[in-house]
Design a protein around this motif. Structure first.
Motif, mmCIF file in Angstrom:
data_model
loop_
_atom_site.group_PDB
_atom_site.id
_atom_site.type_symbol
_atom_site.label_atom_id
_atom_site.label_comp_id
_atom_site.label_asym_id
_atom_site.label_seq_id
_atom_site.Cartn_x
_atom_site.Cartn_y
_atom_site.Cartn_z
ATOM 1 N N GLU A 111 0.814 -1.208 0.000
ATOM 2 C CA GLU A 111 0.000 0.000 0.000
ATOM 3 C C GLU A 111 0.851 1.263 0.000
ATOM 4 O O GLU A 111 0.422 2.295 -0.527
ATOM 5 C CB GLU A 111 -0.949 -0.005 1.204
ATOM 6 N N GLY A 168 -5.052 5.224 3.460
ATOM 7 C CA GLY A 168 -5.960 4.550 4.391
ATOM 8 C C GLY A 168 -5.689 3.062 4.430
ATOM 9 O O GLY A 168 -5.705 2.437 5.512
ATOM 10 N N ASN A 169 -5.423 2.493 3.282
ATOM 11 C CA ASN A 169 -5.088 1.074 3.187
ATOM 12 C C ASN A 169 -3.793 0.777 3.935
ATOM 13 O O ASN A 169 -3.690 -0.193 4.700
ATOM 14 C CB ASN A 169 -4.958 0.711 1.701
ATOM 15 N N LEU A 227 -2.266 2.557 6.389
ATOM 16 C CA LEU A 227 -2.398 2.743 7.836
ATOM 17 C C LEU A 227 -3.176 1.596 8.472
ATOM 18 O O LEU A 227 -2.844 1.122 9.557
ATOM 19 C CB LEU A 227 -3.079 4.077 8.124
ATOM 20 N N SER A 228 -4.213 1.155 7.780
ATOM 21 C CA SER A 228 -4.990 0.036 8.292
ATOM 22 C C SER A 228 -4.157 -1.235 8.337
ATOM 23 O O SER A 228 -4.282 -2.051 9.252
ATOM 24 C CB SER A 228 -6.230 -0.173 7.417
ATOM 25 N N CYS A 232 -3.436 -3.717 11.449
ATOM 26 C CA CYS A 232 -3.712 -5.163 11.385
ATOM 27 C C CYS A 232 -2.548 -5.979 11.909
ATOM 28 O O CYS A 232 -2.734 -7.007 12.559
ATOM 29 C CB CYS A 232 -4.018 -5.563 9.937
ATOM 30 N N LEU A 288 -10.696 7.416 1.839
ATOM 31 C CA LEU A 288 -9.878 7.008 2.986
ATOM 32 C C LEU A 288 -10.522 5.829 3.712
ATOM 33 O O LEU A 288 -9.851 4.860 4.086
ATOM 34 C CB LEU A 288 -9.704 8.182 3.941
ATOM 35 N N LEU A 289 -11.849 5.883 3.888
ATOM 36 C CA LEU A 289 -12.567 4.808 4.568
ATOM 37 C C LEU A 289 -12.488 3.504 3.780
ATOM 38 O O LEU A 289 -12.237 2.433 4.353
ATOM 39 C CB LEU A 289 -14.023 5.214 4.766
ATOM 40 N N MET A 301 -9.098 2.002 4.160
ATOM 41 C CA MET A 301 -8.911 1.383 5.473
ATOM 42 C C MET A 301 -9.575 0.014 5.563
ATOM 43 O O MET A 301 -9.151 -0.836 6.356
ATOM 44 C CB MET A 301 -9.466 2.308 6.553
ATOM 45 N N CYS A 302 -10.596 -0.213 4.738
ATOM 46 C CA CYS A 302 -11.294 -1.504 4.771
ATOM 47 C C CYS A 302 -10.635 -2.557 3.903
ATOM 48 O O CYS A 302 -10.925 -3.747 4.034
ATOM 49 C CB CYS A 302 -12.749 -1.320 4.322
ATOM 50 N N ALA A 340 -7.174 -3.235 3.592
ATOM 51 C CA ALA A 340 -6.022 -3.907 4.200
ATOM 52 C C ALA A 340 -6.386 -5.144 5.013
ATOM 53 O O ALA A 340 -5.715 -6.173 4.897
ATOM 54 C CB ALA A 340 -5.234 -2.917 5.048
#
Length: 431
Positions: free
Chosen positions: A168, A278-279, A281-282, A286, A327-328, A331-332, A334
Motif C-alpha cells: 500500500e 488509508g489502506n 495505515l490500516s 492489522c 480514505l474509509l 482502510m477496509c 487492508a
C-alpha cells in the motif's frame, strides 16, 4: 541452485518472545537484502495502470479507450502471473525475473511510442499484452522469501501485515509519482519511468541469490501436478481478490475522470494517494493486533465492511466527502488483503506458495483491469461518477461468494498449515 539463508536464530527467538513485532521482523538476518531492492522493483506496479490511463486518454481523448488498454495489460498480467509464479517455484526466482524485466521494459516503451504516434487501438492492445504478461511478480516473490526465511515462526503473521503495508505504500507513492510525471513533465513520462524502475529494481532484486527460495528436484517433479489452484480455499480467495481489484481499477479511472471534470487533474494523485494511505495505515494496525478470531472469519467480517464502504462512493460529487470516503474504503481493504495472504500460508504447501501468491496478485490485476474497462465506459456514456458503481458491484458479488463458500477457507486438520498455520498462533501483541 544457490542455497537459501535460513534464519534459524530469529525464528527461534520469535517463538519464545511474547512480543514479535515489526522491529523484530526487520532484524531478521538477511531480510534487508531482499526488502530494499524488492521495494524498488514493486514500486512500478502501482504506476502502470494509471500511467497507461493518463497517456492513452491524452492521445485519444477517451477514458473508454484508456481503460480498455489498461484492461488488456491487466488481463494479460492476470493470465500469465500464476505461470510466472509456477516457473519461479520450479526453476528459481532469478531465472524468471531477469528475462521478465527485460521484456517488460521493451514492451512498455513500445506501448509509449505507439500511443504518442496515435496508433490504432488494436496496436495499443498488441503492445499491452506483453507489457502485462511480463510484469515482475515481486510482491509474491518477497512473500515466498519471508516464508522460507521465517519458516514456522509466529512472525509470519507480522510479515504478512508488513508486506500489505509495503504494497500500500507503493500505492500511495506510485499514483502520486505517475500523476506528477504525466501532468507536469509529459503524458508519456509516467510509463517511461515505470519501465525504467522495473528494469533497474528487478535486476537488483534478482541479484540477491542467497535469499531466494531453494529449488529441489522433488519440487520440479511435482510442480506439474500440484498446482495451488487445486486448493479450494485458493479459488475462494481468488474471487475475493477479484473484488478488491475492482475497487482499485474503479477508483483509478473514476477519480481521474472526476478530477478532470472539475478542472483539477492534479488532484487525482492526491485523492488516490489518500485512498491508498488509508489502506496502508490500516495494514499497520492489522499487524499490531493480537487476533483471537480465526482468519477465515476475520476475512468475512472485513470484506463486509469493505463492500459497505465501497457502496457509498457513487453518491458524492464533493472533493472533501470523496476524500473521506476514499480514505474509509482504503482502510477496509487492508484487513481483507492481510488475512487473505495469511490464509495462503495455512492452506497451500510450501513448494507452491509463490504460485498461490501470484494467483491472488493476478486476481487483483484482473479485477482492476475489468473494473478500469467498465468504469471507463460508464464515465464516457453516463454521468460523472458512474464509474464508482464498479467497486460497489465487484465487492458485493465477491462478498456473496465469500459468505457462501467460507467453509473452504478453514484449514483442514491434515492440511499444510495444520501444525502451525499462520493466523492460528496464540495471541501476541505486536509493536
Amino acid at each position: 541452485m544457490e542455497s537459501t539463508v535460513t534464519t534459524t536464530e530469529p525464528a527461534q527467538t520469535s517463538k519464545t518472545s511474547s512480543r514479535p513485532g515489526y522491529g523484530q521482523l526487520l532484524r531478521t538476518r538477511g531480510a534487508w537484502t531482499f526488502l530494499l531492492p524488492g521495494f524498488a522493483a514493486r514500486q512500478p506496479f502501482a504506476m502502470l495502470t494509471l500511467s497507461i490511463v493518463l497517456l492513452v486518454q491524452h492521445t485519444t481523448g477517451s477514458y473508454g479507450a484508456a481503460g480498455a488498454t489498461a484492461a488488456v495489460t491487466g488481463v494479460s498480467m492476470a493470465l500469465f502471473a500464476p505461470y510466472s509464479g509456477r516457473l519461479a517455484d520450479r526453476y528459481g526466482q532469478r531465472a524468471v525475473l531477469i528475462p521478465g524485466v527485460l521484456v517488460h521494459a521493451l514492451a512498455g516503451l513500445a506501448l509509449t511510442v505507439l500511443a504518442l504516434a496515435h496508433a490504432p487501438l488494436w496496436a495499443l492492445f498488441a503492445a499491452a499484452v506483453p507489457t502485462g504478461a511480463s510484469v515482475p511478480q515481486i510482491g509474491p516473490m518477497v512473500r515466498a522469501r519471508w516464508a522460507v526465511t521465517l519458516k514456522d515462526s509466529p512472525l509470519m503473521t507480522t510479515a504478512a501485515a508488513f508486506e500489505s503495508v509495503t504494497d500500500e505504500l507503493t500505492f500511495v507513492l506510485g499514483p502520486l509519482l505517475a500523476t506528477a510525471l504525466c501532468t507536469s513533465v509529459d503524458p508519456a513520462a509516467g510509463l517511461v519511468a515505470e519501465a525504467a524502475l522495473t528494469l533497474v529494481g528487478g535486476l537488483l532484486f534478482a541479484a540477491q541469490k542467497r535469499t531466494q527460495p531453494p529449488v529441489t528436484a522433488g519440487t520440479r517433479a511435482r510442480v506439474k501436478h500440484d498446482s495451488a489452484l487445486r486448493v479450494p480455499g485458493v479459488r475462494v480467495l481468488i474471487v475475493a481478490f477479484l473484488g478488491i481489484g475492482c475497487v482499485f481499477g474503479g477508483m483509478q479511472v473514476s477519480l481521474a475522470a472526476f478530477t478532470e471534470s472539475i478542472g483539477r487533474p492534479g488532484l487525482n494523485g492526491v485523492l488516490y494517494g489518500t485512498f491508498a494511505a488509508g489502506n496502508m495505515l490500516s495494514g499497520v494496525v492489522c499487524g499490531a493486533i493480537a487476533w483471537k478470531a480465526a482468519p477465515h472469519r476475520r476475512l468475512v467480517l472485513g470484506y463486509t465492511a469493505l463492500a459497505l464502504a465501497a457502496s457509498t462512493l457513487w453518491t458524492t460529487q464533493s472533493v472533501v466527502l470523496l476524500t473521506a470516503l476514499g480514505l474509509l474504503v482504503g482502510m477496509c481493504i487492508a484487513p481483507a488483503l492481510v488475512t487473505g495472504y495469511t490464509l495462503v500460508e495455512s492452506l497451500v504447501p510450501a513448494d507452491t506458495r509463490t504460485e498461490a501468491f501470484t494467483w491472488l496478485t493476478g486476481a487483483v490485476a484482473l479485477g482492476q483491469a475489468s473494473a478500469a474497462t467498465v468504469a471507463g465506459q460508464l464515465e464516457d456514456r453516463l454521468w460523472n461518477g458512474a464509474g464508482f458503481l464498479v467497486p460497489m458491484t465487484g465487492t458485493v458479488l465477491a462478498l456473496v461468494t465469500l459468505v457462501a463458500l467460507r467453509s473452504r477457507l478453514a484449514p483442514r486438520p491434515d492440511g499444510p498449515g495444520s501444525s502451525r498455520g499462520v493466523g492460528h498462533r496464540p495471541p501476541v501483541s505486536v509493536d
